[in-house]
Design a protein around this motif. Structure first.
Motif, short mmCIF file in Angstrom:
data_model
loop_
_atom_site.label_atom_id
_atom_site.label_comp_id
_atom_site.label_asym_id
_atom_site.label_seq_id
_atom_site.Cartn_x
_atom_site.Cartn_y
_atom_site.Cartn_z
N THR A 122 -0.37 2.04 -5.25
CA THR A 122 0.70 2.08 -4.25
C THR A 122 1.26 3.49 -4.14
O THR A 122 1.56 4.14 -5.14
CB THR A 122 1.84 1.10 -4.64
OG1 THR A 122 1.31 -0.22 -4.68
CG2 THR A 122 2.97 1.17 -3.63
N LYS A 123 1.42 3.94 -2.92
CA LYS A 123 1.98 5.27 -2.66
C LYS A 123 3.46 5.13 -2.31
O LYS A 123 3.81 4.34 -1.41
CB LYS A 123 1.22 5.96 -1.52
CG LYS A 123 -0.26 6.14 -1.79
CD LYS A 123 -0.99 6.73 -0.61
CE LYS A 123 -1.20 5.70 0.50
NZ LYS A 123 -2.14 4.62 0.13
N ASP A 178 0.82 -1.21 0.00
CA ASP A 178 0.00 0.00 0.00
C ASP A 178 0.86 1.26 0.00
O ASP A 178 0.58 2.20 -0.75
CB ASP A 178 -0.92 0.00 1.22
CG ASP A 178 -1.86 1.19 1.23
OD1 ASP A 178 -2.90 1.11 0.54
OD2 ASP A 178 -1.56 2.19 1.90
N THR A 179 1.92 1.29 0.85
CA THR A 179 2.74 2.49 0.97
C THR A 179 4.20 2.13 1.22
O THR A 179 4.49 1.23 2.00
CB THR A 179 2.26 3.38 2.14
OG1 THR A 179 0.86 3.62 2.02
CG2 THR A 179 3.00 4.72 2.16
#
Length: 387
Positions: A225-226, A180-181
């Motif tokens: 996705t960051k 996700d990050t």
């Protein structure tokens, strides 16, 4: 154990130039230097760093002598603090040595093979990665190691020794599905600031993403996705110039990235009579062999000691409902197979030798060079449990 359904789980790591990791490295370098000359030495070395100053203390009992000042400077130099532009210099920093001797009240119990302190130690393993560690921690460690390599090889010439990484995975029903990050914070020189002098340029951030982040994470990233590089804008002032450091303050980075319990004791700077260190290595060895044998998909092992006593006062195995047999049976098998006295652990892993400096960064677990990372007992475990 990761919960059912969908959730986000995060682990972080810090590079060898982070002030706390600098202290771990100096403490373990002192330990190695002493063990190379005196295998019976008792070492509990603590280091503190701040602007222009290194303080080395703790308790050491040994028949040999080592040059503490030279060891500390060499380790700080190896880490990369050799240029004033990074705010700390191995050649010019002040070093204060305030080391004492171990208490005789502790020694009388350790001399006969007892534990060097009371406490509980935890080991953990999960079948999520080839390292039998959480994937969040594995990738976070790989990112900071890659940053150090890129700095030394000049692939990214503008970065400094201080850095952190953080990985957040989305899990679905206990399984990692996607990143996700990604967060990367890395010290850099002023020449990659934008015209305002306040922010790192997009080109510099892209260089870090292309060289470091993408090669390590692309299997798990998607369009959502960051990736955040130096999210405050800039990171010129780093290392001890911006933050004090102390030995033993990154115990979650050293172990399981927040996925498992922790006994509370730090590792670095301690000789193996300190069960904080040696028994934690044995607990990891037991947990890893249990998971590597496919007896369980996930395993936590806890060992507890009383100061001065050789045999543990507590031993606990939890397979988090993933075991092929009961935890009680696995516990009984482990007690038959693995040495658990401090002396037994030390002899089994040959811990009275200078192997500790390399543990000071990138985690104490998941690296094949360490004896506690072998899986040579998995067949014996299966034989005992399924005979």
């Amino acid at each position: 154990m990761i919960q059912k359904g969908k959730c986000l789980f995060t682990s972080e790591s810090v590079g060898e130039g982070h002030p706390d990791k600098m202290c771990d490295a100096v403490s373990d370098a002192v330990l190695d230097a002493i063990l190379a000359k005196d295998k019976a030495a008792r070492v509990a070395c603590e280091t503190y760093v701040t602007r222009g100053l290194v303080v080395i203390g703790g308790e050491i009992t040994t028949n040999t002598w080592v040059d503490i000042d030279a060891i500390a400077r060499e380790e700080i130099k190896r880490i990369g603090y050799t240029d004033p532009k990074y705010g700390f210099n191995a050649d010019t920093c002040a070093i204060l040595n305030v080391i004492g001797r171990q208490s005789p009240d502790i020694s009388q119990g350790v001399d006969i093979g007892g534990a060097g302190d009371q406490g509980l130690m935890v080991g953990y393993a999960v079948d999520e990665t080839p390292e039998f560690l959480p994937i969040t921690l594995v990738l976070a460690n790989k990112i900071v190691a890659a940053l150090a390599d890129a700095r030394r090889t000049k692939k990214i010439p503008f970065i400094g020794p201080d850095c952190k990484s953080q990985i957040t995975f989305e899990y679905v029903d206990g399984k990692p599905k996607r990143i996700d990050t990604v967060v990367v914070s890395v010290q850099h020189t002023e020449d990659v600031l934008d015209k305002t002098g306040k922010f790192m340029t997009d080109a510099a951030k892209k260089k870090i993403i292309d060289v470091i982040v993408t090669p390590l994470t692309k299997k798990w990233t998607d369009k959502n996705t960051k990736i955040l590089v130096n999210p405050t804008g800039k990171f010129v002032t780093g290392g001890p110039q911006s933050d004090t450091g102390m030995t033993g303050r990154k115990i979650i980075v050293d172990t399981y990235g927040g996925r498992a319990e922790h006994g509370g004791g730090a590792f670095s700077g301690k000789d193996p009579t300190k069960v904080d260190r040696s028994a934690s290595y044995m607990a990891r060895y037991i947990a890893k062999n249990i998971v590597a044998s496919k007896i369980a998909k996930e395993c936590t092992v806890q060992i507890a000691y009383a100061i001065g006593k050789a045999d543990p006062v507590g031993f606990y195995v939890d397979t988090h409902c993933t075991g092929a047999v009961s935890d009680e049976k696995i516990t009984a098998a482990a007690l038959k197979i693995f040495p658990l006295t401090p002396r037994g652990i030390i002899e089994y892993f040959r811990l009275r030798r200078p192997i500790y400096k390399q543990t000071a960064a990138y985690g104490h677990f998941g690296r094949k060079e360490f004896p506690w990372e072998q899986t040579d007992k998995k067949d014996e475990l299966k034989k005992v449990l399924f005979k």
